[in-house]
Design a protein around this motif. Structure first.
Motif, PDB file in Angstrom:
ATOM      1  N   ASN A  13     -66.663  31.422 107.204  1.00 31.06           N
ATOM      2  CA  ASN A  13     -65.716  30.348 107.561  1.00 31.06           C
ATOM      3  C   ASN A  13     -64.777  30.895 108.428  1.00 31.06           C
ATOM      4  O   ASN A  13     -63.346  30.386 108.241  1.00 31.06           O
ATOM      5  CB  ASN A  13     -65.170  29.589 106.471  1.00 31.06           C
ATOM      6  N   GLY A  14     -64.759  31.756 109.260  1.00 31.67           N
ATOM      7  CA  GLY A  14     -63.925  32.534 110.339  1.00 31.67           C
ATOM      8  C   GLY A  14     -64.416  32.249 111.427  1.00 31.67           C
ATOM      9  O   GLY A  14     -65.237  31.730 111.807  1.00 31.67           O
ATOM     10  N   TYR A  15     -63.388  32.707 112.472  1.00 30.46           N
ATOM     11  CA  TYR A  15     -63.743  32.841 113.903  1.00 30.46           C
ATOM     12  C   TYR A  15     -63.411  34.199 114.509  1.00 30.46           C
ATOM     13  O   TYR A  15     -62.562  34.965 113.940  1.00 30.46           O
ATOM     14  CB  TYR A  15     -62.917  31.872 114.713  1.00 30.46           C
ATOM     15  N   ARG A  16     -64.164  34.359 115.610  1.00 32.96           N
ATOM     16  CA  ARG A  16     -63.896  35.694 116.351  1.00 32.96           C
ATOM     17  C   ARG A  16     -63.604  35.141 117.825  1.00 32.96           C
ATOM     18  O   ARG A  16     -64.396  34.345 118.284  1.00 32.96           O
ATOM     19  CB  ARG A  16     -65.403  36.458 116.384  1.00 32.96           C
ATOM     20  N   ALA A  17     -62.618  35.808 118.243  1.00 37.69           N
ATOM     21  CA  ALA A  17     -62.357  35.826 119.896  1.00 37.69           C
ATOM     22  C   ALA A  17     -62.476  36.921 120.324  1.00 37.69           C
ATOM     23  O   ALA A  17     -62.170  38.010 119.987  1.00 37.69           O
ATOM     24  CB  ALA A  17     -60.770  35.049 119.878  1.00 37.69           C
ATOM     25  N   SER A  18     -63.389  36.995 121.655  1.00 34.84           N
ATOM     26  CA  SER A  18     -63.580  38.272 122.064  1.00 34.84           C
ATOM     27  C   SER A  18     -63.143  37.927 123.559  1.00 34.84           C
ATOM     28  O   SER A  18     -63.641  37.092 124.404  1.00 34.84           O
ATOM     29  CB  SER A  18     -65.074  38.790 122.143  1.00 34.84           C
ATOM     30  N   GLY A  19     -62.668  39.101 124.167  1.00 32.29           N
ATOM     31  CA  GLY A  19     -62.401  39.128 125.663  1.00 32.29           C
ATOM     32  C   GLY A  19     -63.719  39.566 126.198  1.00 32.29           C
ATOM     33  O   GLY A  19     -64.622  40.403 125.618  1.00 32.29           O
TER      34      GLY A  19
END
Length: 100
Positions: A13-19
């Motif tokens: 239940n989390g999120y990952r943000a990637s450049g």
């Protein structure tokens, strides 16, 4: 400054943000907004340490068949005939194929 960022859910239940890029910065958070904020802070820290964001223009090479793309109209009778023949061949192959 705008940089492309990929935001995706991760297990737990989390999120990952990637450049996006070869040396992509990555951050995670409980929400997508938190992941983005963590990523922003990560990138800012790297910039303060001497990193910089820039863009590189790389010339593309035309595929050898690109000039031929779209030369046949979908309503062209010859194209319609080709499509019908291909459909018949696929049907015949599917019926005679031994999938066991």
């Amino acid at each position: 400054m705008h940089i492309p960022v990929l935001v995706e859910p991760v297990a737990g239940n989390g999120y990952r943000a990637s450049g996006l890029g070869p040396d992509a910065a990555v951050a995670e958070g409980r929400t997508d907004a938190e992941a983005l904020e963590n990523l922003r802070q990560n990138i800012e820290g790297r910039i303060k340490a001497g990193a910089r964001i820039t863009y590189l223009d790389v010339p593309g090479h035309e595929h050898p068949l690109a000039r031929a793309a779209g030369v046949f109209r979908a309503d062209d009778p010859l194209v319609q005939e080709w499509k019908e023949i291909m459909a018949e061949n696929r049907k015949r192959d599917d019926e005679t194929a031994d999938w066991r």
